[in-house]
Design a protein around this motif. Structure first.
Motif, PDB file in Angstrom:
ATOM      1  N   ILE A 155       1.044  -1.249   0.049  1.00 37.04           N
ATOM      2  CA  ILE A 155      -0.230   0.038   0.100  1.00 37.04           C
ATOM      3  C   ILE A 155       0.955   1.211   0.067  1.00 37.04           C
ATOM      4  CG2 ILE A 155      -1.558   1.375   1.433  1.00 37.04           C
ATOM      5  CD1 ILE A 155      -2.687  -1.441   2.336  1.00 37.04           C
ATOM      6  N   SER A 156       0.802   2.034  -0.803  1.00 38.30           N
ATOM      7  CA  SER A 156       1.590   3.282  -1.053  1.00 38.30           C
ATOM      8  C   SER A 156       1.157   4.346   0.064  1.00 38.30           C
ATOM      9  CB  SER A 156       1.242   4.148  -2.363  1.00 38.30           C
ATOM     10  OG  SER A 156      -0.318   4.480  -2.228  1.00 38.30           O
ATOM     11  N   ALA A 157       2.193   5.046   0.209  1.00 39.28           N
ATOM     12  CA  ALA A 157       2.146   5.885   1.476  1.00 39.28           C
ATOM     13  C   ALA A 157       0.964   6.906   1.382  1.00 39.28           C
ATOM     14  CB  ALA A 157       3.395   6.816   1.521  1.00 39.28           C
ATOM     15  N   ARG A 158       0.712   7.258   0.008  1.00 36.25           N
ATOM     16  CA  ARG A 158      -0.578   7.760  -0.411  1.00 36.25           C
ATOM     17  C   ARG A 158      -1.962   7.244   0.223  1.00 36.25           C
ATOM     18  NH1 ARG A 158      -1.394   8.740  -6.496  1.00 36.25           N
ATOM     19  NH2 ARG A 158      -3.418   7.579  -6.034  1.00 36.25           N
ATOM     20  N   HIS A 159      -1.937   6.131   0.337  1.00 34.30           N
ATOM     21  CA  HIS A 159      -2.908   5.492   0.636  1.00 34.30           C
ATOM     22  C   HIS A 159      -2.915   4.373   1.854  1.00 34.30           C
ATOM     23  CE1 HIS A 159      -5.048   6.234  -3.208  1.00 34.30           C
ATOM     24  NE2 HIS A 159      -4.050   5.749  -3.852  1.00 34.30           N
ATOM     25  N   ALA A 160      -1.967   5.013   2.731  1.00 34.12           N
ATOM     26  CA  ALA A 160      -1.680   4.282   3.864  1.00 34.12           C
ATOM     27  C   ALA A 160      -2.861   4.042   4.891  1.00 34.12           C
ATOM     28  CB  ALA A 160      -0.639   5.060   4.828  1.00 34.12           C
ATOM     29  N   GLY A 164      -5.839  -0.559   7.260  1.00 36.05           N
ATOM     30  CA  GLY A 164      -6.775  -1.053   8.234  1.00 36.05           C
ATOM     31  C   GLY A 164      -7.971  -1.558   7.497  1.00 36.05           C
ATOM     32  N   MET A 165      -8.680  -0.962   6.474  1.00 40.58           N
ATOM     33  CA  MET A 165      -9.765  -1.474   5.624  1.00 40.58           C
ATOM     34  C   MET A 165      -9.347  -2.850   4.900  1.00 40.58           C
ATOM     35  SD  MET A 165     -12.036   1.385   4.151  1.00 40.58           S
ATOM     36  CE  MET A 165     -10.802   2.182   2.894  1.00 40.58           C
ATOM     37  N   ASN A 166      -8.264  -2.907   4.453  1.00 39.90           N
ATOM     38  CA  ASN A 166      -7.534  -4.124   3.906  1.00 39.90           C
ATOM     39  C   ASN A 166      -7.362  -5.371   4.673  1.00 39.90           C
ATOM     40  OD1 ASN A 166      -6.522  -3.721   0.808  1.00 39.90           O
ATOM     41  ND2 ASN A 166      -6.622  -2.023   1.758  1.00 39.90           N
TER      42      ASN A 166
END
Length: 178
Positions: A155-160, A164-166
């Motif tokens: 998961i990219s830092a932009r979508h960190a 939790g959802m993943n």
């Protein structure tokens, strides 16, 4: 031991991401790894698949002719790859999007309504991670520490904020009983 996986569906379902998470998990566990994405020119909405090989020995080639494991997220993928799975292999079917049953009797099949479960849990784009959680549970390879680390790498830092959802979706898949 070597296990070959094929994730197949249409672009936008997160198949390449699923394969990448599995590959990173393999690296964390000191496996030899191959990850090979493939998608049509349309990408989102077009065909997409991803092959992953995890092995204790060096991987000779990334091409998979007969996977041990198929994750099918749409009917065209099941139609195309069902016959290619090795005898004794395992097929995971998103039963929300695929209404027909697997015709073969020499493979194990898990029908998981991943798209429905993802929607019901407020994560409509994470059906792929529900299937990944089920896959790891079936093979008794759901190690929370390794899953967390692999997701953190993918998961990219932009979508960190999506970590939790993943994880939640992987747990839903892990705990799902048919």
């Amino acid at each position: 031991m070597t296990r070959e996986y094929l994730f197949a569906g249409f672009g936008g379902q997160g198949l390449l991401f699923s394969g990448k998470v599995l590959a990173y998990k393999g690296l964390i566990e000191d496996k030899q790894v191959s990850w090979l994405p493939s998608y049509g020119p349309e990408m989102r909405g077009g065909t997409a698949n991803c092959s992953v090989i995890l092995s204790d020995e060096p991987v000779g080639a990334p091409i998979i002719a007969h996977p041990d494991v198929l994750v099918a997220m749409n009917l065209p993928s099941l139609d195309k790859y069902e016959s290619e799975v090795k005898s004794g292999g395992v097929i995971f079917v998103d039963s929300t999007l695929i209404e027909r049953k697997v015709e073969r009797e020499d493979v194990s099949v898990y029908y998981v309504p991943a798209t429905r479960l993802a929607g019901e849990n407020g994560t409509p784009t994470l059906a792929n991670m529900i299937l990944m959680g089920k896959l790891l549970q079936v093979f008794d390879e759901y190690d929370e520490e390794h899953v967390n680390t692999a997701l953190g790498k993918c998961i990219s830092a932009r979508h960190a904020d999506l970590l939790g959802m993943n994880l939640k979706c992987m747990e839903i898949g892990r705990d799902y009983q048919e």
